[in-house]
Design a protein around this motif. Structure first.
Motif, PDB file in Angstrom:
ATOM      1  N   PRO A   1      -0.998   3.911  15.924  1.00 55.81           N
ATOM      2  CA  PRO A   1      -2.295   3.961  15.246  1.00 55.81           C
ATOM      3  C   PRO A   1      -2.555   2.680  14.467  1.00 55.81           C
ATOM      4  O   PRO A   1      -1.620   1.976  14.075  1.00 55.81           O
ATOM      5  N   PHE A   2      -3.828   2.428  14.271  1.00 55.05           N
ATOM      6  CA  PHE A   2      -4.239   1.266  13.496  1.00 55.05           C
ATOM      7  C   PHE A   2      -3.722   1.406  12.072  1.00 55.05           C
ATOM      8  O   PHE A   2      -3.906   2.432  11.435  1.00 55.05           O
ATOM      9  N   ALA A   3      -3.034   0.380  11.584  1.00 55.13           N
ATOM     10  CA  ALA A   3      -2.539   0.403  10.211  1.00 55.13           C
ATOM     11  C   ALA A   3      -3.214  -0.716   9.429  1.00 55.13           C
ATOM     12  O   ALA A   3      -3.070  -1.892   9.773  1.00 55.13           O
ATOM     13  N   PHE A   4      -3.931  -0.310   8.381  1.00 55.56           N
ATOM     14  CA  PHE A   4      -4.694  -1.276   7.599  1.00 55.56           C
ATOM     15  C   PHE A   4      -3.790  -2.365   7.025  1.00 55.56           C
ATOM     16  O   PHE A   4      -4.130  -3.553   7.034  1.00 55.56           O
ATOM     17  N   GLY A   5      -2.625  -1.947   6.558  1.00 50.35           N
ATOM     18  CA  GLY A   5      -1.707  -2.905   5.936  1.00 50.35           C
ATOM     19  C   GLY A   5      -1.253  -3.970   6.921  1.00 50.35           C
ATOM     20  O   GLY A   5      -1.124  -5.144   6.592  1.00 50.35           O
ATOM     21  N   LYS A   6      -0.997  -3.541   8.167  1.00 48.34           N
ATOM     22  CA  LYS A   6      -0.570  -4.506   9.188  1.00 48.34           C
ATOM     23  C   LYS A   6      -1.694  -5.473   9.518  1.00 48.34           C
ATOM     24  O   LYS A   6      -1.479  -6.672   9.690  1.00 48.34           O
TER      25      LYS A   6
ATOM     26  N   LEU B 132      -0.481   3.435   6.313  1.00 54.58           N
ATOM     27  CA  LEU B 132      -1.173   2.149   6.181  1.00 54.58           C
ATOM     28  C   LEU B 132      -0.263   0.969   6.488  1.00 54.58           C
ATOM     29  O   LEU B 132      -0.720  -0.060   6.970  1.00 54.58           O
ATOM     30  N   GLU B 133       1.002   1.091   6.175  1.00 56.10           N
ATOM     31  CA  GLU B 133       1.890  -0.066   6.342  1.00 56.10           C
ATOM     32  C   GLU B 133       2.753   0.042   7.595  1.00 56.10           C
ATOM     33  O   GLU B 133       3.108  -0.958   8.192  1.00 56.10           O
TER      34      GLU B 133
ATOM     35  N   GLY C 228      -3.835  -4.750  13.486  1.00 56.96           N
ATOM     36  CA  GLY C 228      -3.595  -3.421  12.938  1.00 56.96           C
ATOM     37  C   GLY C 228      -2.751  -2.563  13.855  1.00 56.96           C
ATOM     38  O   GLY C 228      -2.046  -1.666  13.410  1.00 56.96           O
ATOM     39  N   HIS C 229      -2.827  -2.828  15.157  1.00 58.73           N
ATOM     40  CA  HIS C 229      -2.033  -2.045  16.105  1.00 58.73           C
ATOM     41  C   HIS C 229      -0.636  -2.617  16.284  1.00 58.73           C
ATOM     42  O   HIS C 229       0.138  -2.098  17.080  1.00 58.73           O
TER      43      HIS C 229
ATOM     44  N   LEU D 177       0.843  -1.194   0.000  1.00 54.37           N
ATOM     45  CA  LEU D 177       0.000   0.000   0.000  1.00 54.37           C
ATOM     46  C   LEU D 177       0.879   1.244   0.000  1.00 54.37           C
ATOM     47  O   LEU D 177       1.723   1.416   0.870  1.00 54.37           O
TER      48      LEU D 177
ATOM     49  N   ARG E 153      -3.926  -6.410   7.618  1.00 57.21           N
ATOM     50  CA  ARG E 153      -4.093  -7.308   6.483  1.00 57.21           C
ATOM     51  C   ARG E 153      -3.029  -8.409   6.493  1.00 57.21           C
ATOM     52  O   ARG E 153      -3.280  -9.540   6.115  1.00 57.21           O
ATOM     53  N   ARG E 154      -1.829  -8.045   6.945  1.00 56.15           N
ATOM     54  CA  ARG E 154      -0.712  -8.994   6.905  1.00 56.15           C
ATOM     55  C   ARG E 154      -0.767 -10.028   8.016  1.00 56.15           C
ATOM     56  O   ARG E 154      -0.358 -11.163   7.839  1.00 56.15           O
TER      57      ARG E 154
ATOM     58  N   ALA F 206      -8.424  -6.058  15.135  1.00 57.61           N
ATOM     59  CA  ALA F 206      -7.940  -4.713  15.448  1.00 57.61           C
ATOM     60  C   ALA F 206      -6.532  -4.774  16.008  1.00 57.61           C
ATOM     61  O   ALA F 206      -5.689  -3.931  15.701  1.00 57.61           O
TER      62      ALA F 206
END
Lengths: 637, 274
Positions: free
Chosen positions: B162-167, A344-345, B54-55, A221, B169-170, B51
């Protein structure tokens, strides 16, 4: 000897092509991007002569200089190449035309030199650019002398050899500079115009400024490495001619925050090709120390890399740099791409935005205020909610300015005007979430897309003809950026809507006698949407005498409130709104008219300001009330 | 060092949306500085585990169980089988199915010590861990504790990433089905007591504002401390009672007559229920 002259032209073209191909090997490291070469090539002349010229011509000297030197260079080299045709090589008339073209180049190169010597203006980069006038001079002077000598005394004369050697030195030097030197801008610039990542910006009347949606299923991302940018964006960075127009327009640069758009683009170039020449323009103000490690597959952002995170987060996304860039580079897209990866990453948005981003994600609102409280500012005025009616002519989008005590006054004025004009309107009430604009500019595309989809779903439940909003950020999101997620709405800014009402005679306004006023253009209305006229017309209709700041319209300066910059709060020497209010004070206006909740908050927060801050809606309400007070008097007379 | 972070299903205080409690997100950040951390959630919904990824967690286990069933049994069983050195948890319940007393119940079930309100942790030499514990009034106490230990995180710990969408997801979530346990069987029945009027703490203090503050906060000045060593339990209890009466926590001995109490509490409980 005439063949040698033609050979020089071909040699230069060949060398320039070879150098371009060497550079293109680097662009090929970038991600794939679809490019329509045929249509791009067909549109190149128009883009160059109209779109680029439009920007370049803002500096008339640069425009004349460039027209003469670039036109001369191309014409002279092409004409010289034709000398391989024997009938032409023998014609003295042909050689005098060639001489004329070279003489034009010569005049142009003197103009190029005069701009840099004896003193180079601050915004121009030095380095290789200081050599450029001499290379041009050598090529042009040598070419002129050679062509003239052939024209006057035939192909065999003693001057010719010397003149040709001088021309070859200059010409081959110019061609060599195509890979890493100043001449790269010419080739990369032309290719960039063909393969531009935003083809629409050349085609429609209004700017193409909507951020491109990020595929949240993509393997990575945002951009981490130079090679994560699409190849045509890398090409775009290479097109930079380091003219520094962006740095003079950049509000963060002016405020002493560590951002200089020119340096940023050059750092991206340097990150892709670390062995290139060192940058010799103005630095980032108060530059944060970085280790400067770089490479196409090394990360771009970080104290150990090329660009410090503070540089990335100083940007207000005002697009002033994009507006000023004669090479049509998209700085803001690059910044957002890099920010997306950080947020995001890496969980690495600016520390101060942690809470705001969490609030947007968990409470649909940057301040975690209850959505039911959005309409509280309107206590005592009728504020119809659409869920109770199902439909309305106009849907009023309140935005998060509604929670602000000061901005509540503006919204109250707007709603009173709606009632006055008998507008059939309603608000979403507690169903209105934040548009997600802030999350998106801070790189949190996931939260943004969640909010966008939820808002679109809500909006599609109800029947209305248009959305009216007083928040240009919301306007831009709803009008331009929601389209990618299936939201197609007609969105009108309140200033345009008020103009419509006034012109339709629905708002009987009196003449305001409130001294002079200057209008501050919000970036997201002026530059992002090309709307600069409606608010000015409204001010004129209500009888205010209007003066303009030096920077206005699409070249206006940002209030400092966009792009999450107030939240990131990167320290600098001054505050951007202070600078803007100083510009307003220069006009002597007693009032600054604004049309955006963020601008209102930023500019009204300036201490020691001499001018009042009033939204256009507040001024119209004042005019309507003045008119009402005058009416009995007029009736009596 | 291996760390398990207990994750619970909180709710945002304003929006009511499901949210990972802040102290648990802080626990994840703290765990990242200590060693390999995994998340552990017992409940009907996998949201807290998602969640938590993401953190910053790479892996979380979600033990699915019916809403309202007791999480302590499955949590304790999992911790026993994983045998982490440190179990990090949130601090108290503020909404939704937040952790509340679960860390205490888990520690009791496992028979390991619990250290509340950590703001920082560092691994010390073999099997020991150094904990900075937040005490009232900004005081920090440094403890060295032998693992395994259960630690709850104080809000003053470093803010969560902060919450990271990429994390999110991984990371990966392992879904485990738990044998259903009945909340009523596992937990002690909730106890109901009539409302008791609280003694006024300010009454005994009087004097200047500084005196009153001192009385309420019980500031331990060097001169005020009274160290009694090797007392009989009865004498010690008398001393403690006398102290509590003096600073106003307990009503003076004469006012605590048995006649007035029930009337007052009945009166108050009517107020409380009406």
């Amino acid at each position: 000897m005439t063949a040698a002259f033609a050979a020089l032209a071909f040699l230069m073209t060949g060398l320039a092509t070879a150098q371009t191909l060497r550079r293109a090997a680097l662009w090929r490291l970038g991600a794939a991007a679809p490019v329509d070469w045929v249509s791009g090539l067909a549109k190149l002349p128009k883009r160059y002569l109209v779109d680029v010229h439009h920007v370049v011509a803002r500096d008339p000297y640069a425009s004349r200089m460039h027209a003469i030197v670039a036109g001369g260079l191309l014409a002279a080299t092409m004409l010289a190449g034709f000398a391989i045709l024997p009938p032409l090589a023998g014609s003295r008339f042909y050689w005098s035309v060639v001489a004329l073209a070279f003489a034009m180049t010569l005049a142009g190169s003197l103009l190029v030199g005069a701009r840099r010597y004896p003193k180079t203006p601050k915004r121009l980069s030095k380095g290789g650019f200081q050599r450029l006038p001499f290379l041009l001079l050598a090529y042009a002077a040598g070419g002129t002398a050679a062509a003239l000598s052939i024209a006057l005394s035939g192909p065999e004369n003693p001057v010719l050899l010397v003149a040709l050697l001088v021309a070859a030195g200059g010409g081959l030097g110019l061609a060599y500079e195509v890979k890493d030197g100043p001449m790269r801008h010419a080739v990369a610039g032309a290719l960039h115009l063909i393969a531009h990542p935003r083809q629409k910006r050349f085609e429609q009347g209004r700017p193409d400024a909507a951020l491109l949606p990020l595929d949240l299923d993509a393997p990575k991302l945002g951009a981490e490495l130079p090679a994560d940018f699409t190849w045509n964006r890398l090409l775009g960075f290479d097109a930079c001619v380091q003219c520094g127009r962006c740095e003079t327009a950049c509000p963060a640069f002016a405020a002493g925050q560590p951002l200089n758009p020119k340096r940023l683009i050059q750092d991206l170039v340097g990150a892709l090709a670390p062995d290139g020449p060192t940058y010799q323009g103005s630095p980032y103000p108060n530059a944060r120390p970085v280790a400067g490690e770089a490479g196409p597959l090394f990360k771009v952002i970080g104290p150990d890399a090329k660009i410090h995170p503070d540089t990335l987060w100083s940007c207000t996304t005002c697009r002033a740099c994009v507006e000023e860039c004669p090479m049509m580079i998209e700085h803001v897209d690059a910044i957002i791409s890099l920010r997306r990866h950080q947020t995001l990453e890496l969980s690495a948005p600016p520390q101060k935005s942690f809470e705001t981003l969490a609030n947007l994600r968990e409470a649909d609102e940057p301040g975690a205020r209850p959505l039911t409280a959005r309409g509280d500012f309107a206590a005592g005025i009728e504020l119809p909610v659409i869920s109770k009616r199902g439909e309305a002519d106009v849907l009023l989008w309140l935005g998060d300015g509604a929670y602000d005590m000061r901005y509540g006054r503006t919204l109250r004025a707007l709603i009173k005007l709606f009632h006055e004009a008998g507008v059939d309107f309603a608000v979403l009430g507690e169903e209105e979430r934040d548009t997600g604009d802030l999350a998106r500019r801070l790189g949190d595309e996931a939260t943004y897309q969640g909010l966008a989809k939820a808002n679109i779903e809500t909006l599609q439940k109800y029947r209305f003809n248009r959305i009216v909003t007083s928040d240009p950020h919301a306007l831009h999101a709803l009008r331009n950026e929601y389209r990618a997620f299936g939201g197609d709405f007609e969105v009108v800014h309140h200033t345009a809507f008020l103009l419509e009402l006034i012109d339709a005679g629905k708002l009987p306004t009196g003449k305001l006698d409130a001294g002079t006023v200057t209008y501050h253009d919000p970036c997201y209305l002026g530059r992002y949407n090309g709307e600069t006229e409606a608010p000015r017309k409204v001010l004129d209709r209500i009888g205010l005498s209007r003066v303009e700041m030096a920077r206005h319209g699409r070249r206006s300066m940002c209030c400092g409130g966009g792009g999450g910059a107030p939240i990131a709060d990167i320290p600098g020497d001054a505050r951007i709104p202070d600078l803007r209010m100083a510009q307003a004070a220069e006009t002597g206006a007693e009032m600054v008219a604004v049309a955006c909740p963020t601008c209102t908050a930023m500019l009204e927060g300036v201490t020691g300001r001499t001018a009042e801050i009033r939204d256009v809606a507040e001024l119209v309400l004042m005019a309507v009330e003045t008119g009402r007070a005058d009416e009995p008097r007029r009736a009596a007379a | 060092m291996r760390i398990a972070v207990l994750l619970s299903a909180g709710r945002h205080p304003v929006s009511g949306k499901p949210t990972l409690p802040r102290t648990e997100a802080q626990a994840i950040r703290m765990a990242a500085g200590l060693g390999a951390a995994t998340g552990l959630h017992v409940g009907p919904d996998a949201f807290p585990a998602e969640a938590a990824l993401g953190h910053g967690l790479d892996y979380a286990a979600h033990i699915a169980c019916a809403a309202g069933s007791d999480p302590v049994g499955p949590l304790a069983a999992r911790i026993v089988s994983d045998a982490p050195d440190i179990v990090l948890a949130g601090r108290r319940g503020q909404g939704g199915d937040e952790t509340g007393l679960v860390p205490y119940a888990v520690a009791a079930r496992l028979g390991v010590p619990i250290v509340p309100d950590a703001v920082a942790m560092r691994p010390a030499t073999d099997g020991l861990v150094e904990i900075d514990q937040a005490l009232p009034k900004g005081v920090l106490r440094r403890l060295v504790v032998r693992t395994p230990v259960v630690v709850t995180v104080h809000p003053a710990a470093p803010p969560p990433l902060p919450f990271a969408f990429g994390k999110a997801r991984r990371g990966s979530i392992e879904r485990i089905a738990a044998a259903p346990t009945d909340l009523a069987a596992g937990a002690p029945p909730p106890e109901e007591r009539p409302y008791r009027k609280r003694p006024k703490m300010m009454r005994a203090a009087g004097g200047s504002a500084a005196d009153r503050l001192k009385a309420v906060t019980g500031e331990a000045t060097a001169g005020g401390a009274k160290v009694l060593d090797h007392q009989t339990p009865e004498d010690a209890a008398k001393e403690v009672l006398a102290f509590l009466r003096r600073v106003g926590v307990l009503a003076p001995a004469s006012a605590a007559g048995p006649g007035r109490r029930p009337a007052a509490s009945e009166d108050a409980s009517r107020h409380a229920t009406s």
